[in-house]
Scaffold this active site. Structure first.
Site, PDB file in Angstrom:
ATOM      1  N   HIS A   1      -0.150  -7.225   5.866  1.00 48.57           N
ATOM      2  CA  HIS A   1      -1.183  -6.717   4.953  1.00 48.57           C
ATOM      3  C   HIS A   1      -1.833  -7.818   4.120  1.00 48.57           C
ATOM      4  CE1 HIS A   1      -2.259  -2.486   3.272  1.00 48.57           C
ATOM      5  NE2 HIS A   1      -3.330  -3.216   3.525  1.00 48.57           N
TER       6      HIS A   1
ATOM      7  N   ASP B   1      -0.751   3.246   1.890  1.00 51.64           N
ATOM      8  CA  ASP B   1       0.395   2.347   2.061  1.00 51.64           C
ATOM      9  C   ASP B   1       1.613   2.950   1.364  1.00 51.64           C
ATOM     10  OD1 ASP B   1       2.105   0.136   2.313  1.00 51.64           O
ATOM     11  OD2 ASP B   1       0.509  -1.299   1.896  1.00 51.64           O
TER      12      ASP B   1
ATOM     13  N   HIS C   1       3.674   0.978   0.002  1.00 54.96           N
ATOM     14  CA  HIS C   1       3.942  -0.024  -1.025  1.00 54.96           C
ATOM     15  C   HIS C   1       2.688  -0.312  -1.850  1.00 54.96           C
ATOM     16  CE1 HIS C   1       6.611  -0.740   2.449  1.00 54.96           C
ATOM     17  NE2 HIS C   1       7.532  -0.852   1.519  1.00 54.96           N
TER      18      HIS C   1
ATOM     19  N   ASP D   1       1.817  -3.416  -3.092  1.00 54.54           N
ATOM     20  CA  ASP D   1       1.252  -4.747  -2.821  1.00 54.54           C
ATOM     21  C   ASP D   1       0.572  -5.308  -4.069  1.00 54.54           C
ATOM     22  OD1 ASP D   1       2.182  -4.323  -0.292  1.00 54.54           O
ATOM     23  OD2 ASP D   1       0.224  -4.074   0.650  1.00 54.54           O
TER      24      ASP D   1
ATOM     25  N   HIS E   1       2.210 -10.662   1.404  1.00 53.43           N
ATOM     26  CA  HIS E   1       1.735  -9.309   1.717  1.00 53.43           C
ATOM     27  C   HIS E   1       2.080  -8.327   0.595  1.00 53.43           C
ATOM     28  CE1 HIS E   1       5.513  -7.363   3.836  1.00 53.43           C
ATOM     29  NE2 HIS E   1       5.862  -8.075   2.788  1.00 53.43           N
TER      30      HIS E   1
ATOM     31  N   ASP F   1      -2.020   0.817   6.096  1.00 52.13           N
ATOM     32  CA  ASP F   1      -0.773   0.191   6.524  1.00 52.13           C
ATOM     33  C   ASP F   1       0.037   1.242   7.287  1.00 52.13           C
ATOM     34  OD1 ASP F   1       1.886  -0.838   6.648  1.00 52.13           O
ATOM     35  OD2 ASP F   1       1.481  -2.121   4.914  1.00 52.13           O
TER      36      ASP F   1
ATOM     37  N   ASP G   1       3.004   1.564   7.846  1.00 54.12           N
ATOM     38  CA  ASP G   1       4.290   1.986   7.288  1.00 54.12           C
ATOM     39  C   ASP G   1       4.163   3.146   6.313  1.00 54.12           C
ATOM     40  OD1 ASP G   1       3.644   1.000   4.711  1.00 54.12           O
ATOM     41  OD2 ASP G   1       4.794  -0.833   4.946  1.00 54.12           O
TER      42      ASP G   1
ATOM     43  N   GLU H   1       0.157  -4.018  10.022  1.00 56.89           N
ATOM     44  CA  GLU H   1       1.608  -3.861  10.149  1.00 56.89           C
ATOM     45  C   GLU H   1       2.053  -3.082  11.392  1.00 56.89           C
ATOM     46  OE1 GLU H   1       3.558  -5.560   8.367  1.00 56.89           O
ATOM     47  OE2 GLU H   1       2.598  -5.964   6.436  1.00 56.89           O
TER      48      GLU H   1
END
Length: 373
Positions: free
Chosen positions: A169, A196, A198, A200, A213, A300, A302, A345
């Site tokens: 990312h 996402d 996360h 970030d 990332h 992303d 994930d 990702e």
């Protein structure tokens, strides 16, 4: 619902969701991840999303005609960069997505991939040294993202649609720098939908890993070291108050404090469970429609539950299911405001029969006009 292959417990749970419209924490904690994805979400996603009044505007009608009838010119920029993450393999993500049929899908929708290439010139991670433990591979990432920013800006200024394929990312540093530069030239205001698990949003002062990332969005919003905040051109690339997250479920404590201080808008998986996905998407669209002109959608993989997308570097249970991810892309497509996107990702090393890359192609297709009917 009775025709679905659900256990009795899942069916009772779905019935509870349908009848009450509320979550049932006691039930949820006792269910497996599969029940969570196929049970809780089945009732919620079966409810059709409400229409958005932007559809009635002349701007939307013009955009819809352009996209669905005439098609668009697409720039596909492959960024095989995995220097920003700890786990290797995402550098093969662009190839996996290409082999999964991205170009064929774009052509089928009436779009033209006018450019399809890698703007990056770097050695693989195995032949480089990490350097600063608080910002690993910093010079190399800055170099690659600067190269990307130039190409993204060129595409956006030419009214072509840039699709950037990661890679980890950290490439969003280049995506947003390029789009921000183009928006400045065109007099447009840029917003970011960050899908996402996360945030970030760490900096060198808060990072636990030193992986860039995890600092890419904070850097784009003007927080952190100058090498990131001033990448491509000096100053922040997007106002944090024009950033909206969907799908968060793994945020560091200090990172969370900085996100709140910066003023980002965040919809976590808990928000989705409490309110329903279609309701969250209505709020997301309302968030953007009165404050920005262009949206960059950064997705992303994930954010999706690992049972649907196993080929990603950080696998955390309890994410979006397949139908929710597709619906998100459809809903954002219909705003007519998305002018660029990146898909990041995808890690073929961890994937099963290229399942995650195939899903990435399907997500892009829904964003660019594909519909079930």
């Amino acid at each position: 619902m009775k025709n679905r292959c659900l256990s009795t417990v899942k069916r009772v749970f779905c019935y509870f969701r349908c009848e009450t419209g509320r979550s049932f924490p006691a039930f949820r904690t006792s269910l497996s991840d599969a029940a969570h994805s196929y049970g809780t979400r089945f009732a919620r996603c079966s409810t059709p999303a409400r229409s958005w009044n932007t559809k009635k505007s002349a701007g939307f009608a013009e955009w819809r005609l352009k996209w669905y009838n005439a098609g668009m010119n697409i720039n596909v920029l492959e960024m095989p960069l995995d220097l920003g993450a700890s786990r290797h393999g995402s550098d093969m993500g662009p190839s996996a997505i290409r082999l999964a049929g991205l170009r064929e899908s774009l052509t089928k929708l009436g779009h033209t991939a006018t450019k399809y290439y890698c703007p990056m010139e770097l050695h693989p991670q195995e032949y480089e040294t990490a350097g600063n433990p608080k910002a690993k591979y910093l010079p190399l990432i800055v170099q690659a993202c600067t190269q990307l920013a130039e190409k993204v800006e060129q595409a956006a200024v030419s009214d072509e649609f840039p699709i950037i394929l990661g890679g980890d990312h950290s490439i969003v540093l280049g995506s947003l720098a390029g789009m921000a530069a183009a928006c400045k030239k065109k007099g447009k205001k840029l917003g970011v939908l960050y899908v996402d698990a996360h945030g970030d949003f760490n900096t060198c002062d808060t990072t636990l890993t030193g992986n860039i990332h995890g600092m890419c969005l904070s850097g784009s919003c003007g927080y952190g070291i100058p090498e990131l905040t001033d990448l491509y051109f000096k100053g922040r690339k997007v106002d944090a108050q024009n950033v909206c997250y969907v799908g968060l479920r793994d945020i560091d404590e200090e990172e969370k404090k900085l996100m709140k201080k910066a003023g980002v808008t965040a919809y976590t998986m808990s928000d989705i469970d409490r309110n329903g996905f279609h309701h969250i998407m209505e709020q997301v669209k309302d968030f953007f429609k009165d404050r920005v002109d262009y949206i960059h959608l950064s997705f992303d993989m994930d954010v999706i539950d690992p049972q649907f997308a196993p080929g990603t570097g950080i696998q955390i249970p309890g994410g979006l299911n397949y139908r929710e991810a597709l619906l998100l892309m459809e809903e954002m497509s219909e705003t007519g405001m998305v002018h660029s996107c990146d898909i990041v990702e995808v890690n073929p090393v961890l994937d099963v029969r290229n399942q995650t890359a195939l899903m990435a192609v399907k997500l892009v297709s829904r964003l660019l006009g594909e519909r079930l009917y």
